[in-house]
Design an enzyme around this catalytic site. Structure first.
Site, PDB file in Angstrom:
ATOM      1  N   ASP A   1       0.831  -1.204   0.000  1.00  0.00           N
ATOM      2  CA  ASP A   1       0.000   0.000   0.000  1.00  0.00           C
ATOM      3  C   ASP A   1       0.866   1.255   0.000  1.00  0.00           C
ATOM      4  OD1 ASP A   1      -2.284   1.560   0.204  1.00  0.00           O
ATOM      5  OD2 ASP A   1      -2.996   0.671   2.077  1.00  0.00           O
TER       6      ASP A   1
ATOM      7  N   ASP B   1     -10.871   2.207  -3.036  1.00  0.00           N
ATOM      8  CA  ASP B   1     -11.437   1.951  -1.705  1.00  0.00           C
ATOM      9  C   ASP B   1     -12.946   2.047  -1.735  1.00  0.00           C
ATOM     10  OD1 ASP B   1      -9.149   1.366  -0.393  1.00  0.00           O
ATOM     11  OD2 ASP B   1      -8.815   3.371   0.402  1.00  0.00           O
TER      12      ASP B   1
HETATM   13  C1  DGJ Z   1      -5.784   2.049   1.868  1.00  0.00           C
HETATM   14  C2  DGJ Z   1      -6.185   0.792   1.167  1.00  0.00           C
HETATM   15  O1  DGJ Z   1      -6.715   1.076  -0.090  1.00  0.00           O
HETATM   16  C3  DGJ Z   1      -7.182   0.052   2.040  1.00  0.00           C
HETATM   17  O2  DGJ Z   1      -7.653  -1.084   1.374  1.00  0.00           O
HETATM   18  C4  DGJ Z   1      -6.531  -0.300   3.331  1.00  0.00           C
HETATM   19  O3  DGJ Z   1      -5.492  -1.218   3.106  1.00  0.00           O
HETATM   20  C5  DGJ Z   1      -6.001   0.947   4.021  1.00  0.00           C
HETATM   21  N1  DGJ Z   1      -5.185   1.731   3.136  1.00  0.00           N
HETATM   22  C6  DGJ Z   1      -5.222   0.582   5.249  1.00  0.00           C
HETATM   23  O4  DGJ Z   1      -4.627   1.658   5.815  1.00  0.00           O
END
Ligand code: DGJ
Length: 738
Positions: free
Chosen positions: A487, A557
C-alpha cells in the site's frame, strides 16, 4: 519482417497486423520526421507527407526560413530552443546555462526481440526471452541512433513492434558522450505529430473513491494535458491519453492511444498547432525534474505504449488487454486463477487480534473462501493511522502467539495467508523516525507536510531500501505468507533528500520510483510464489508500471457496486479484468452508504479478481449462504474473464440507467455478459441489448433459456432483458456455442 528501412525513400517502416507506422529522415541535417501512423498500408513512397516539398522547404534549400521549417515539420522527437515552438521532447541545460538541443539521425539498427530498460518496468517479447531463452519471434526493435554533437549527447530512439497486439512501444536512452556534465530538464518518452482529424481527447480523471472516470473533450488550439507531480500516477489523473475522431465510438472510427509504463510524475499532452496538427506527447513530468548526467552516464526514459485502431475505442481496449496479459505482467499468477480472498480492512479496520482474525477465517473457510488477508494494524503499536509505519515488528499484544502461530492456524483451516505493508512510509510516532528523521523526504528549514499523519521515506536512498526490504523479507520468511498487499497512502511533497547533493535534488521523485521498482523486483525474485497486489489509498497507483511487478492492483477503496461500475469501466477500458482488485463488501456501503443486493455486489466483483471485504461472521444467514454460490461462479467463469476479449455494450456513466459488458473467449465459443439495471424504471418494457464479439456463424445457448440464438441475431437483433422491479439489479448471462 515487421520493421524495414526503405533506403531509397529514407523511410523506416514499422508494421503490425493491422497498422503501419512510418518515419523518415529528412534533409542533409538528418531530421527525424513522423510520416504516417494508421491503418496498415503497402510499403511505398509516402515521404511527401512530411511536406518538405512545400514552402518554406528544407534548410539545405532555404535556410532563411529555418525556424518556420523546424516549427512545422512533423517530428518524431523534437529538440528544444532552436526554432520549433511546439512542445519539445527533450530539454538539456549545459554547465553554462544554455538550453538548446537538436536530435539528428546518425545510424540505425533493426533487431529481433527487445532490449530491457535498465531499472524500469517494460514490455517484453515473452517471459522466456527475459531469461534469455527465446521468444524473440513476437517482436522487433528499431533503434535510431541520434546525436547532438554540440552537446556531445547521443539520443537513441527505440521502437518495438508487437505484431499481434497492434502495439508499438517507444523509449529513449540519452547518453553523455561529452566531457562535461549536463542537466536533463525534460526527457519525454514519445511524441507523435498527426494531422488533426477532428480529434477529441479521451482521458481518465478521478479522486480517492472515484478513480478513472472517462472524460472526452474537444481539442482547442494550444495545449491541453493531464499529469501528475504527486510522485505517483495518482487518483486524480492517469498516464493515458487517446485521440479519437469526433464520431468514433466503441466499435468504429479512428483512435490513437498512448499509455505510460511508469508509476510516478507524468505529463500526457495534446497540443493543437497553428496548422491544425496535433502533437501528442507522453513522458515524465518536467515540473521539478532535473537530472544531472555526468560524462559516460546514461538516462533511460520509461516506456510509452502506442496503439491505433480503425475500429473504435473497443479495439484499443482489446489491444491493450492482450498487450499487458502477454507482454507486461509476469510471474506465476499471471495465467492462474487467484485465490478467493477475504480482507479484514472493512471488517475490523484497526480493531482486531488473533482471535478475531481466526473467527473470520474459520467462518470464511467453511464458505469456500481461500485466503485470509490481514490488513493494516498488525505491527508496532498501530491501533489507528497515527503511528508505527516503519516499525515492521509484529505487535504481539494483538497477534497473540505471534505471526507464525496465526498463519499456521489459518493454514490449518485450509486457507492461505496474506499480509499488508506500507513500505515507503514512516510515522512521526515510530522508532524508525526517531532513529532516522533524515530518511524522510524534507526540505531543510521547512516542516514537511503531513498526510494521513505520515511522511514518505526517501526511497531513492539505498540504505532506506535496504532497511525496508530487510524488514519485509524477515516477516515473509518467518511464516507461510503467500500474498502481500503493498500500500501507499500519501502522495509525495517536500522533495528534499539529505543524501543527494544540491545539484541532484531535481532527481528525487524519479529516483523514488526507481527505488520502488528495485524493491519490488527484489521481492518478486526472492519470493517467486508470492502473489503481490499493489494498492495506493485505493487505486492511485493503478498503472502499467506496477503491473510489471504485481498481476493485480487494488482498484479503489470505494467498494460500492454501483460506484464500481463507473470505476471499473474506466479501468477496464485500458487494463485487463484479471488485474482489477474487486471485492464484495458490506452494506450500507462504508463509502457511499448505499444498500445494494448481495447478488449484484458479487456480479460486479466477478469482473475483477474477486474476493470479500467484510466481517463474514456478522452477515445475515441469507447473505452468508449466497457466498458458496458466488465462489462457484468465480471458479466457473474466471478463466474466461481472465483470458477473454472484453466488449463494452452500454455505459452507466453515460446513460445513467444501466451498464452492460461481455467477455468472449478467444475461440468465440463461450461468453459471459453482465447486465446491471441501476435504476428500475416505472412502466417499462423489456430492454433490447445487442451483444458483441460473437461468431455470427455460431448458434449459442444462453444458460437458463430454452432457445438457441444465432450469433448474427444476438449481435444485430439482440436479446430482450426483462425490466426487473427495483434498483441495482445485476444479472449475468452465460453463452455457449452449440
Ligand atoms: C488504503 C487501502 O486502499 C485500504 O484497502 C486499506 O489497506 C487501508 N489503506 C489501510 O490503511
Amino acid at each position: 519482417m515487421a520493421i524495414v528501412y526503405l533506403e531509397k525513400e529514407k523511410l523506416f517502416w514499422i508494421d503490425t497486423k493491422h497498422t503501419s507506422y512510418v518515419l523518415g529522415i529528412v534533409d542533409e541535417e538528418q531530421f527525424v520526421s513522423h510520416v504516417y501512423y494508421g491503418k496498415k498500408i503497402r510499403r511505398q513512397d509516402i515521404s511527401y507527407l512530411t511536406r518538405t516539398g512545400e514552402k518554406p522547404y528544407v534548410p539545405s534549400k532555404n535556410n532563411r526560413e529555418r525556424s518556420a521549417f523546424l516549427d512545422t515539420l512533423p517530428m518524431e522527437y523534437a529538440g528544444n530552443g532552436l526554432g520549433d515552438y511546439r512542445e519539445s521532447s527533450i530539454s538539456v541545460r549545459t554547465k553554462d546555462g544554455h538550453e538548446g538541443v537538436a536530435v539528428a539521425f546518425e545510424a540505425y539498427d533493426i533487431k529481433k526481440g527487445k532490449p530491457r530498460l535498465k531499472g524500469l518496468p517494460a514490455t517484453f517479447c515473452s517471459e522466456e526471452d527475459m531469461q534469455g531463452s527465446g521468444g524473440e519471434e513476437t517482436c522487433m526493435t528499431l533503434t535510431l541512433h541520434c546525436r547532438d554533437n554540440v552537446l556531445g549527447l547521443s539520443i537513441d530512439l527505440l521502437y518495438s513492434a508487437f505484431e499481434e497486439e497492434d502495439v508499438i512501444t517507444r523509449s529513449v536512452i540519452v547518453r553523455n558522450t561529452g566531457e562535461n556534465a549536463v542537466f536533463l530538464t525534460k526527457v519525454f518518452s514519445a511524441s507523435l505529430d498527426l494531422d488533426n482529424q477532428d480529434f477529441e481527447m479521451v482521458t481518465l480523471h478521478g479522486s480517492w473513491g472515484r478513480e478513472r472516470q472517462v472524460e472526452c473533450r474537444e481539442i482547442g488550439y494550444g495545449k491541453q494535458s493531464v499529469g501528475s507531480f504527486r510522485g505517483e500516477s495518482s487518483h486524480q489523473e492517469h498516464p493515458f491519453v487517446a485521440l479519437k475522431e469526433k464520431h468514433a465510438g466503441e466499435d468504429a472510427g479512428d483512435v490513437y492511444a498512448m499509455h505510460f509504463i511508469y508509476s510516478g510524475n507524468f505529463l500526457a499532452q495534446a497540443e493543437r498547432t497553428q496548422h491544425n496538427m496535433i502533437r501528442l506527447t507522453m513522458g515524465i513530468h518536467p515540473q521539478n525534474f532535473c537530472w544531472k548526467l555526468n560524462p559516460a552516464e546514461e538516462f533511460v526514459a520509461p516506456e510509452a505504449v502506442l496503439t491505433y485502431s480503425s475500429a473504435g475505442m473497443g479495439q484499443i481496449t482489446r489491444n491493450l488487454h492482450d498487450m499487458y496479459r502477454n507482454h507486461l505482467i509476469r510471474g506465476e499468477y499471471r495465467d492462474k486463477k487467484r485465490p478467493v480472498l477475504i480482507n479484514n480492512w472493512e471488517a475490523t479496520y484497526f480493531n482486531f487480534n488473533t482471535e478475531k482474525l481466526l473467527e473470520i477465517a474459520k467462518s470464511a473457510s467453511e464458505l469456500g473462501i481461500e485466503m485470509l488477508v490481514m490488513d493494516d494494524g498488525w505491527f508496532g503499536h498501530r491501533n489507528d493511522d497515527n503511528s508505527s509505519l516503519g516499525d515492521w515488528q509484529v505487535n504481539e499484544e494483538k497477534i497473540t502467539g505471534g505471526l507464525k502461530h496465526l498463519v499456521d492456524e489459518v493454514n490449518n483451516l485450509g486457507m492461505k495467508f496474506g499480509i499488508w505493508f506500507e513500505p515507503e512510509m514512516v510515522s512521526p510516532d515510530s522508532k524508525l523516525y526517531r532513529d532516522h528523521p533524515e530518511w524522510a523526504l524534507r526540505i531543510p528549514g521547512r516542516e514537511p507536510a503531513l498526510s494521513r499523519n505520515q511522511y514518505a521515506l526517501d526511497f531513492g536512498r539505498g540504505d532506506v531500501r535496504e532497511y525496508v526490504y530487510g524488514c519485509m523479507a524477515r516477516i515473509l520468511r518467518s511464516a507461510n505468507i503467500e500474498y502481500v498487499k503493498w500500500d501507499m497512502n500519501r502522495q509525495l511533497s517536500d522533495l528534499g533528500s539529505a543524501f543527494y547533493s544540491p545539484e541532484c535534488q531535481g532527481e528525487i521523485s524519479h529516483r523514488y520510483v526507481l527505488g520502488l521498482y528495485e524493491v519490488q523486483e527484489r521481492l518478486t525474485r526472492e519470493f517467486p510464489h508470492l502473489l503481490l497486489e499493489n494498492c495506493s489509498g485505493g487505486g492511485a497507483r493503478f498503472d502499467p508500471g506496477m503491473l510489471y511487478y504485481s498481476p493485480q492492483i487494488w482498484c479503489s477503496d470505494d467498494t460500492d457496486a454501483i460506484e464500481r461500475l463507473k470505476i471499473q469501466e474506466g479501468t477496464a477500458m485500458i487494463y485487463p479484468l484479471s488485474t482489477i482488485g474487486a471485492h464484495v463488501s458490506d452494506c450500507p456501503n462504508h463509502t457511499v452508504g448505499r444498500n445494494t443486493p448481495f447478488e449484484t455486489r458479487g456480479i460486479v466483483a466477478l469482473s475483477g479478481t474477486f474476493g470479500y471485504e467484510l466481517d463474514v461472521t456478522k452477515l445475515s444467514e441469507e447473505e452468508r449462504m449466497m457466498i458458496p454460490g458466488q465462489i462457484k461462479k468465480y471458479h466457473r467463469y474466471h478463466d474466461l474473464i481472465r483470458r477473454g476479449d472484453y466488449y463494452r455494450i452500454a455505459s452507466y456513466s453515460s446513460n445513467h440507467e444501466y451498464d452492460c459488458y461481455i467477455v468472449v473467449s478467444k475461440d468465440k465459443r463461450e461468453a459471459l455478459m453482465t447486465f446491471v439495471q441501476v435504476l428500475g424504471m416505472p412502466n417499462c418494457r423489456s430492454r433490447r441489448i445487442c451483444l458483441k464479439g460473437l461468431n455470427p456463424e455460431y448458434n449459442y445457448q444462453i444458460e437458463g433459456r430454452d432457445e438457441t440464438y444465432g450469433g448474427d441475431a444476438l449481435m444485430s437483433c439482440g436479446i430482450l432483458i426483462e425490466n426487473q422491479p427495483g434498483d441495482f439489479k445485476g444479472q449475468i448471462f452465460y453463452l455457449l456455442a452449440q
